[in-house]
Write a protein that holds these residues in place. Structure first.
Motif, PDB file in Angstrom:
ATOM      1  N   ASN A 136       0.854  -1.186   0.000  1.00 52.24           N
ATOM      2  CA  ASN A 136       0.000   0.000   0.000  1.00 52.24           C
ATOM      3  C   ASN A 136       0.891   1.237   0.000  1.00 52.24           C
ATOM      4  O   ASN A 136       1.966   1.237   0.605  1.00 52.24           O
ATOM      5  CB  ASN A 136      -0.908   0.005   1.236  1.00 52.24           C
ATOM      6  N   LEU A 137       0.446   2.296  -0.683  1.00 54.41           N
ATOM      7  CA  LEU A 137       1.243   3.515  -0.774  1.00 54.41           C
ATOM      8  C   LEU A 137       0.660   4.672   0.017  1.00 54.41           C
ATOM      9  O   LEU A 137       1.192   5.784  -0.023  1.00 54.41           O
ATOM     10  CB  LEU A 137       1.391   3.932  -2.250  1.00 54.41           C
ATOM     11  N   ASP A 138      -0.435   4.419   0.726  1.00 52.54           N
ATOM     12  CA  ASP A 138      -0.971   5.449   1.607  1.00 52.54           C
ATOM     13  C   ASP A 138      -0.176   5.445   2.907  1.00 52.54           C
ATOM     14  O   ASP A 138      -0.096   4.409   3.589  1.00 52.54           O
ATOM     15  CB  ASP A 138      -2.451   5.189   1.880  1.00 52.54           C
ATOM     16  N   LEU A 139       0.421   6.570   3.263  1.00 56.08           N
ATOM     17  CA  LEU A 139       1.361   6.599   4.384  1.00 56.08           C
ATOM     18  C   LEU A 139       0.705   6.174   5.693  1.00 56.08           C
ATOM     19  O   LEU A 139       1.282   5.395   6.458  1.00 56.08           O
ATOM     20  CB  LEU A 139       1.959   8.005   4.525  1.00 56.08           C
ATOM     21  N   ALA A 140      -0.494   6.643   5.969  1.00 58.03           N
ATOM     22  CA  ALA A 140      -1.158   6.289   7.226  1.00 58.03           C
ATOM     23  C   ALA A 140      -1.411   4.785   7.291  1.00 58.03           C
ATOM     24  O   ALA A 140      -1.219   4.148   8.341  1.00 58.03           O
ATOM     25  CB  ALA A 140      -2.464   7.064   7.357  1.00 58.03           C
ATOM     26  N   GLU A 141      -1.828   4.195   6.178  1.00 52.80           N
ATOM     27  CA  GLU A 141      -2.077   2.754   6.148  1.00 52.80           C
ATOM     28  C   GLU A 141      -0.772   1.974   6.278  1.00 52.80           C
ATOM     29  O   GLU A 141      -0.729   0.923   6.947  1.00 52.80           O
ATOM     30  CB  GLU A 141      -2.787   2.390   4.843  1.00 52.80           C
ATOM     31  N   VAL A 142       0.299   2.450   5.674  1.00 59.06           N
ATOM     32  CA  VAL A 142       1.601   1.778   5.790  1.00 59.06           C
ATOM     33  C   VAL A 142       2.058   1.748   7.246  1.00 59.06           C
ATOM     34  O   VAL A 142       2.511   0.714   7.749  1.00 59.06           O
ATOM     35  CB  VAL A 142       2.648   2.485   4.901  1.00 59.06           C
ATOM     36  N   LEU A 143       1.940   2.873   7.941  1.00 56.74           N
ATOM     37  CA  LEU A 143       2.368   2.925   9.346  1.00 56.74           C
ATOM     38  C   LEU A 143       1.554   1.961  10.199  1.00 56.74           C
ATOM     39  O   LEU A 143       2.103   1.265  11.073  1.00 56.74           O
ATOM     40  CB  LEU A 143       2.219   4.356   9.876  1.00 56.74           C
ATOM     41  N   HIS A 144       0.258   1.899   9.938  1.00 61.12           N
ATOM     42  CA  HIS A 144      -0.589   0.980  10.708  1.00 61.12           C
ATOM     43  C   HIS A 144      -0.198  -0.467  10.437  1.00 61.12           C
ATOM     44  O   HIS A 144      -0.100  -1.295  11.373  1.00 61.12           O
ATOM     45  CB  HIS A 144      -2.059   1.215  10.350  1.00 61.12           C
ATOM     46  N   ARG A 145       0.048  -0.822   9.184  1.00 59.17           N
ATOM     47  CA  ARG A 145       0.409  -2.198   8.846  1.00 59.17           C
ATOM     48  C   ARG A 145       1.747  -2.592   9.458  1.00 59.17           C
ATOM     49  O   ARG A 145       1.955  -3.751   9.838  1.00 59.17           O
ATOM     50  CB  ARG A 145       0.467  -2.359   7.328  1.00 59.17           C
ATOM     51  N   ILE A 146       2.666  -1.658   9.564  1.00 55.34           N
ATOM     52  CA  ILE A 146       3.970  -1.956  10.170  1.00 55.34           C
ATOM     53  C   ILE A 146       3.787  -2.372  11.628  1.00 55.34           C
ATOM     54  O   ILE A 146       4.372  -3.358  12.093  1.00 55.34           O
ATOM     55  CB  ILE A 146       4.895  -0.731  10.066  1.00 55.34           C
TER      56      ILE A 146
END
Length: 570
Positions: free
Chosen positions: A64-74
């Motif tokens: 995913n390239l949405d920053l907020a979603e990337v941080l959550h997935r991490i």
């Protein structure tokens, strides 16, 4: 012949095995070996599963390239990989010394809200900021750097943390607590988390690049749409109000105001706030057409884009609109919270593009005006050289014919000549209006000139009184005002036989022209075409025309048109 098997006798019959031979394994030794092999196989399978899980986590984080979603997935992936009860990713601010964002896993929104403000980087969180290396702690409460937990915070014991870096810059830190399947986190957990953090840095950088590209595209679309609208001739204040609303959406600002330089003033050309109706604006913010008198804002036009603290709290951005060294205007944005400094670069680039669009639209408008006045000059010359001359010649012919006609025909011919004279005057007035460019001469100068010219036909100069700021009268209304004044003075000269005329022109909430004489009053047989024309000019702009006349007591003509709000505020 001796038995060569283990346990057999040698040639001497002693039962000692040959040199170099091994004793056979016992049943107990074989069981231990099998168990060890099984344990190693289990460990290998577990390592393979963890490696597979790590690869799955990397794929999930990078998909995913949405920053907020990337941080959550991490954070979710980190908790799953090391079996942690709670996880968080703290994002560092521009200074690199405090947390500005905190993405959590393992707590509900209600639990987060009960804890209160997000952490800023004290205790073990601060230790990882000061020393950006992996850290494992078996008991948080016993660690010397422990800061304690705020009220309503769930109890936590074991801790594992590691920095997340993008190239050589630390973006933030991963924090995990309370391993479910063990008392504390292991070295393998640490290795897995470090590997995930490395992949997370790449994913975050890709998301940031995508977010930056998408943001640049949105800003470019705002400038492009504004340019197209301005070049298409749409009203500047409407276009800039739309731009201000779009800027609020892109920056999440509480309000946006765009002011343009107008002579020595800064005039508000567009303003908006999220969710605000188009026709309304908060009383605390200047409305369109009003003047900005704040010295700080004026000085900011000559500076680079910068933030200032608002007295009521929050941040204000002052972003000048400039073309080279020339200041065109300024954009003001207000937030209730502090803003990151890197936003200024984007705002400055946007302001530069908007300034170019405004200048291009202004240049096109000036070219169109120039072409318009060239056409007006051509039409005026044609009317003067052809139409007026033909009408004048026709009038001369009719006057010659009247001398040889009987009384009835002569009266009709004289009436026709009067009509031709009136038509010639109207055409000359039109020619004058066509030649007159906006701002070519001050309106007061034009008014005085008409009164001086009228003195020739009246036999005396009218008494002129001006009240209010005539320089704020819009150009179309100024042209009507001058036409009304000419027609009124012409009627006095032709019909009133007056000995004095009072001309009063007043500009406040309305534009009022009053022409009063002490003559014989309005004739009953006067041709009303000129007066009807004055009435149409008034009604076209929501105004009125009043005429009071008594035989032997003179006539007063009052023409009144409301002044639009923007001109009145000026």
């Amino acid at each position: 012949m001796a038995d060569k098997r283990w346990g057999g006798q040698d040639e001497g019959g002693t039962g000692t095995p040959p040199a170099g031979a091994r004793w056979p394994l016992s049943t107990l030794d074989l069981d231990d070996l099998v168990e060890e092999l099984r344990a190693r196989a289990g460990t290998a399978r577990e390592s393979q599963l963890r490696l597979s899980s790590l690869l799955d986590a990397v794929v999930a984080v990078s998909s995913n390239l949405d920053l907020a979603e990337v941080l959550h997935r991490i954070v979710v992936a980190a908790c799953d990989l090391v079996d942690a009860s709670y996880g968080a990713l703290g994002v560092l601010g521009p200074s690199g010394e405090e947390l500005v964002e905190f993405v959590t896993q393992g707590m509900s929104e209600e639990e987060r809200a009960a804890i209160g403000p997000l952490p800023r980087g004290h205790g073990l969180l601060g230790m990882l900021i000061r020393s950006p290396h992996p850290q494992r702690v078996s008991d948080i409460g016993e660690h010397p750097d422990s800061y304690g937990f705020p009220p309503n915070h769930p109890p936590m014991t074991s801790f594992l943390g590691t920095p997340v870096s993008i190239r050589d810059q630390v973006f933030g830190n991963l924090y995990l607590t309370d391993k479910r399947s063990a008392k504390e986190f292991s070295e393998d957990d640490e290795a897995i988390l470090v590997a995930l953090a490395a992949a997370a840095g790449v994913a975050i950088e890709n998301a940031r690049l995508y977010d930056r590209t998408r943001s640049q595209r949105h800003w470019a679309e705002v400038v492009r749409d504004a340019s197209q609208s301005l070049l298409a001739g749409e009203p500047e204040d409407e276009v800039l109000t739309t731009v201000a609303r779009q800027v609020c959406d892109l920056t999440e600002a509480d309000s946006c105001l765009i002011a343009l330089r107008h002579e020595s003033d800064l005039r508000v050309a567009g303003s908006a706030a999220p969710g605000e109706p188009e026709a309304e604006a908060p009383r605390s913010r200047p409305t369109r057409g009003s003047t900005l008198l704040d010295p700080e804002v004026r000085a900011a036009m000559l500076q680079e884009a910068h933030f200032v603290d608002r007295p009521e709290g929050g941040t204000r951005a002052l972003v000048p609109l400039t073309l080279g060294e020339a200041a065109v205007g300024i954009v003001l944005l207000d937030w209730s919270l502090d803003q990151p400094q890197d936003r200024l670069t984007v705002l400055a680039e946007f302001a530069q593009g908007l300034a170019v669009s405004l200048e291009a639209a202004s240049a096109q408008h000036e070219r169109a005006r120039s072409e318009l006045y060239e056409d007006r000059d051509r039409i005026a010359r044609d009317m003067h050289d052809h139409v007026i001359q033909r009408l004048f010649a026709t009038g001369m012919s009719l006057q010659s014919a009247a001398r040889t006609s009987d009384e009835a025909v002569r009266a009709k011919l004289d009436g026709a000549v009067d009509e031709l004279d009136a038509a010639i005057r109207d055409i000359r007035h039109t020619i004058f209006a066509l030649h007159r460019a906006p701002g070519a001469r001050a309106l007061t100068t034009e008014i005085s000139s008409i009164c001086r010219d009228a003195a020739v036909t009246l036999g005396f100069p009218p008494d002129l009184r001006l009240t209010g700021r005539t320089d704020k009268v819009p150009e179309p209304l100024a042209a009507d005002l001058l036409a009304v004044l000419r027609e009124a003075l012409s009627n006095v000269a032709k019909h009133a036989a007056a000995s004095s005329v009072q001309v009063a022109i007043q500009v406040d909430g309305d534009v009022m022209v009053s022409v009063a004489d002490d003559g014989t009053g309005l004739p009953t047989d006067i041709h009303r075409s000129g007066l009807d024309n004055l009435l149409r000019r008034a009604q076209k702009q929501g105004g009125s025309l009043e005429i009071h006349s008594e035989p032997g007591h003179g006539t007063q003509l009052t023409w009144r048109v409301p002044l639009d709000e923007d001109s009145r505020d000026g």
